[in-house]
Design an enzyme around this catalytic site. Structure first.
Site, PDB file in Angstrom:
ATOM      1  N   CYS A 139      -0.487   9.860   8.521  1.00  0.00           N
ATOM      2  CA  CYS A 139      -0.918  11.268   7.729  1.00  0.00           C
ATOM      3  C   CYS A 139      -0.493  12.394   8.784  1.00  0.00           C
ATOM      4  O   CYS A 139      -1.062  13.409   8.546  1.00  0.00           O
ATOM      5  CB  CYS A 139      -2.237  11.438   7.122  1.00  0.00           C
ATOM      6  SG  CYS A 139      -2.477  10.133   5.979  1.00  0.00           S
ATOM      7  N   ASP A 179     -11.452  20.280  13.125  1.00  0.00           N
ATOM      8  CA  ASP A 179     -11.483  18.959  12.058  1.00  0.00           C
ATOM      9  C   ASP A 179     -12.010  17.766  13.287  1.00  0.00           C
ATOM     10  O   ASP A 179     -11.337  17.303  14.236  1.00  0.00           O
ATOM     11  CB  ASP A 179      -9.982  18.468  11.736  1.00  0.00           C
ATOM     12  CG  ASP A 179      -9.647  17.058  11.482  1.00  0.00           C
ATOM     13  OD1 ASP A 179     -10.746  16.346  11.607  1.00  0.00           O
ATOM     14  OD2 ASP A 179      -8.543  16.804  10.921  1.00  0.00           O
ATOM     15  N   LYS A 222     -15.761   6.775   9.566  1.00  0.00           N
ATOM     16  CA  LYS A 222     -14.973   6.566  10.657  1.00  0.00           C
ATOM     17  C   LYS A 222     -16.097   6.580  11.773  1.00  0.00           C
ATOM     18  O   LYS A 222     -15.745   6.502  13.013  1.00  0.00           O
ATOM     19  CB  LYS A 222     -13.893   7.780  10.985  1.00  0.00           C
ATOM     20  CG  LYS A 222     -12.918   7.900  10.110  1.00  0.00           C
ATOM     21  CD  LYS A 222     -11.893   8.972  10.501  1.00  0.00           C
ATOM     22  CE  LYS A 222     -10.840   9.272   9.272  1.00  0.00           C
ATOM     23  NZ  LYS A 222      -9.918   8.332   9.249  1.00  0.00           N
ATOM     24  N   GLN A 251     -12.079  12.476  14.241  1.00  0.00           N
ATOM     25  CA  GLN A 251     -11.825  11.604  15.433  1.00  0.00           C
ATOM     26  C   GLN A 251     -12.551  11.833  16.424  1.00  0.00           C
ATOM     27  O   GLN A 251     -12.582  11.403  17.412  1.00  0.00           O
ATOM     28  CB  GLN A 251     -10.247  11.631  15.654  1.00  0.00           C
ATOM     29  CG  GLN A 251      -9.481  10.972  14.400  1.00  0.00           C
ATOM     30  CD  GLN A 251      -9.727   9.485  14.345  1.00  0.00           C
ATOM     31  OE1 GLN A 251     -10.164   8.840  14.811  1.00  0.00           O
ATOM     32  NE2 GLN A 251      -9.066   9.310  13.011  1.00  0.00           N
ATOM     33  N   HIS A 258      -3.518  16.158  11.233  1.00  0.00           N
ATOM     34  CA  HIS A 258      -3.654  15.222  10.012  1.00  0.00           C
ATOM     35  C   HIS A 258      -3.301  16.127   8.911  1.00  0.00           C
ATOM     36  O   HIS A 258      -3.717  17.280   8.869  1.00  0.00           O
ATOM     37  CB  HIS A 258      -5.066  14.766   9.879  1.00  0.00           C
ATOM     38  CG  HIS A 258      -5.297  13.578   9.031  1.00  0.00           C
ATOM     39  ND1 HIS A 258      -5.319  13.862   7.640  1.00  0.00           N
ATOM     40  CD2 HIS A 258      -5.229  12.319   9.243  1.00  0.00           C
ATOM     41  CE1 HIS A 258      -5.471  12.802   7.022  1.00  0.00           C
ATOM     42  NE2 HIS A 258      -5.291  11.816   7.770  1.00  0.00           N
TER      43      HIS A 258
HETATM   44  N1  PLP Z   1      -8.306  14.540  10.060  1.00  0.00           N
HETATM   45  C1  PLP Z   1      -8.325  13.262  10.976  1.00  0.00           C
HETATM   46  C2  PLP Z   1      -7.925  13.727  12.365  1.00  0.00           C
HETATM   47  C3  PLP Z   1      -8.353  12.206  10.460  1.00  0.00           C
HETATM   48  O1  PLP Z   1      -7.946  10.961  11.400  1.00  0.00           O
HETATM   49  C4  PLP Z   1      -8.578  11.692   9.050  1.00  0.00           C
HETATM   50  C5  PLP Z   1      -8.421  10.266   8.630  1.00  0.00           C
HETATM   51  O2  PLP Z   1      -7.525   9.739   8.963  1.00  0.00           O
HETATM   52  C6  PLP Z   1      -8.814  12.903   8.227  1.00  0.00           C
HETATM   53  C7  PLP Z   1      -8.748  14.020   8.778  1.00  0.00           C
HETATM   54  C8  PLP Z   1      -9.121  12.642   6.961  1.00  0.00           C
HETATM   55  O3  PLP Z   1     -10.425  11.992   6.732  1.00  0.00           O
HETATM   56  P1  PLP Z   1     -10.995  11.556   5.359  1.00  0.00           P
HETATM   57  O4  PLP Z   1      -9.972  10.600   4.864  1.00  0.00           O
HETATM   58  O5  PLP Z   1     -12.104  10.697   5.622  1.00  0.00           O
HETATM   59  O6  PLP Z   1     -11.155  12.499   4.568  1.00  0.00           O
END
Ligand code: PLP
Length: 410
Positions: A365, A199, A225, A202, A122
């Protein structure tokens, strides 16, 4: 489907879903719906405990402080971290990765060093590392994926050379659903003395994390999430790594002494949490993890895997539908990402919306991944605890209808 019965009545716990019986919410990878228990916990905090924590000598401020750090302990325990003070609250995964890339990265990554990420990241776990590399003159390398949408571990072994300082990777891909082999990636990073940062945006909502056993040096997550409120999340950092990190933001609470010319720092977690914290968010997220714990994360995983397997079987028979990511439901979280013939994903999403089916369409993203897949966008349906096989059936019916409608007008 065996799990259909066990999870089929959860919808009633979610006021938004209960109030909209026709809504088929399949965008939980973007954000989850919130159970009443979370909404009640936030309201209860404001009605019974609200004050600025840490700062007051009066009892109510102590109550707010206890609520905040009590939530930290519950969330740390849920994620399998015994040392709760190594859980730093942030606004979410994005801020957590920026904290790592700045607080750890600026202290440890120098000209000529290497940073390795994967093709499926992401932007939140891609851009901060890319920009750190640019700022300090380090190399930024991207590990490609196999045809099945898995991290190519042979390539990773070759990329992680002696000058590599950090391997940053996702637990689960939001765009493909791929569940990565965290232990193997950690072993590759640690093999040459690099740190491994995960990260978990998910991962934490869907899988048992077990931070202390997983081996990763840091694990970031987003509360919204995983049934919690927006604006709260965090990162757990191994104590020996945390002790080498610079503060990320400066201000109140994170200091020990402020002199005219310099300042000394408070201890973690305070050192990394400048300013008035998001107490309502922490309290709401603690209620969310209690809700997930009551379901049991193994049952959550089993439910989502069954739904994903069922969705994959049903999508496979729609002519012209191309599914991206791992071929088996076991290798993916509750995400199905696809294109439908020559219909643009945004059009698919708009047509599904007419039937009350909420899916995401776009690059998720993950532009570097989309470019590698030669796609500008895909349609993504993502499942969570409140989804059932009926939701999958509604998705499939709506897709079939959308296809017929599109071709009738083409
Ligand atoms: N990393 C992953 C794999 C994500 O799916 C997301 C959000 O869609 C993020 C990071 C970013 O999360 P946040 O927007 O809650 O900071």
């Amino acid at each position: 489907m065996t799990t259909r019965t066990a999870f089929s009545d959860l919808r009633a716990d979610f006021p938004l879903l209960a109030a909209n019986p026709g809504l088929v919410y399949l965008d939980s990878a973007a954000t989850s719906q919130k159970p009443r228990a979370v909404l009640d916990a936030v309201r209860d905090y404001y009605e019974t405990a609200n004050a600025n924590p840490h700062r007051g000598a009066y009892k109510l401020s102590g109550t707010a402080t206890d609520a905040y750090h009590g939530a930290r302990r519950e969330i740390a325990r849920f994620l399998g971290a015994a040392d709760a003070d190594t859980l730093l609250f942030t606004r979410g995964t994005t801020e957590a990765v920026n904290l790592l890339a700045t607080g750890w990265g600026q202290a440890h990554v120098h000209r000529g060093d290497r940073i390795v990420v994967t093709r499926m990241e992401h932007h939140a776990n891609f851009v901060p590392w890319q920009q750190l590399a640019r700022a300090v003159g380090a190399e930024f390398r991207i590990c490609e994926l196999t045809k099945d949408g898995l991290v190519d571990l042979d390539q990773l072994r070759a990329l992680v050379t002696a000058n590599t300082k950090v391997v940053a990777f996702g637990h689960v891909s939001n765009a493909l659903g791929t569940i990565n082999d965290v232990r193997e990636i950690v072993a590759i990073a640690h093999g040459i003395g690099a740190v491994a940062f995960c990260d978990g945006a998910q991962g934490a909502p869907h899988l048992r994390v077990g931070f202390d056993d997983l081996g990763v040096d840091a694990y970031a997550f987003s509360g919204h999430k995983m049934l919690g409120p927006m604006g709260i999340g965090g990162v757990i950092v191994k104590r020996r790594v945390l002790e080498t990190m610079h503060p990320y933001q400066f201000g109140g609470d994170m200091i020990e002494f402020v002199f005219d010319g310099d300042t000394t720092w408070n201890v973690p977690p305070h050192k990394f949490e400048a300013g008035t914290p998001n107490v309502e968010g922490a309290v709401g997220l603690a209620a969310a993890v209690r809700y997930l714990e009551a379901l049991g994360m193994d049952a959550v995983r089993a439910h989502e895997m069954a739904l994903t397997r069922y969705a994959m079987e049903r999508l496979a028979v729609i002519e012209g539908l191309h599914l991206f990511g791992p071929a088996s439901a076991e290798a993916r979280s509750g995400v199905v990402s696809f294109t439908l013939g020559d219909i643009h994903p945004h059009d698919v999403s708009t047509m599904l919306d007419v039937d009350g089916v909420c899916v995401r369409a776009g690059h998720h993203c993950a532009q570097p991944l989309m470019r590698a897949l030669h796609q500008s966008a895909t349609v993504r349906a993502s499942f969570y605890v409140y989804n059932t096989a009926d939701d999958v059936d509604a998705l499939v019916a709506s897709l079939v209808k959308a296809k017929a409608r599109f071709h009738a007008h083409a």
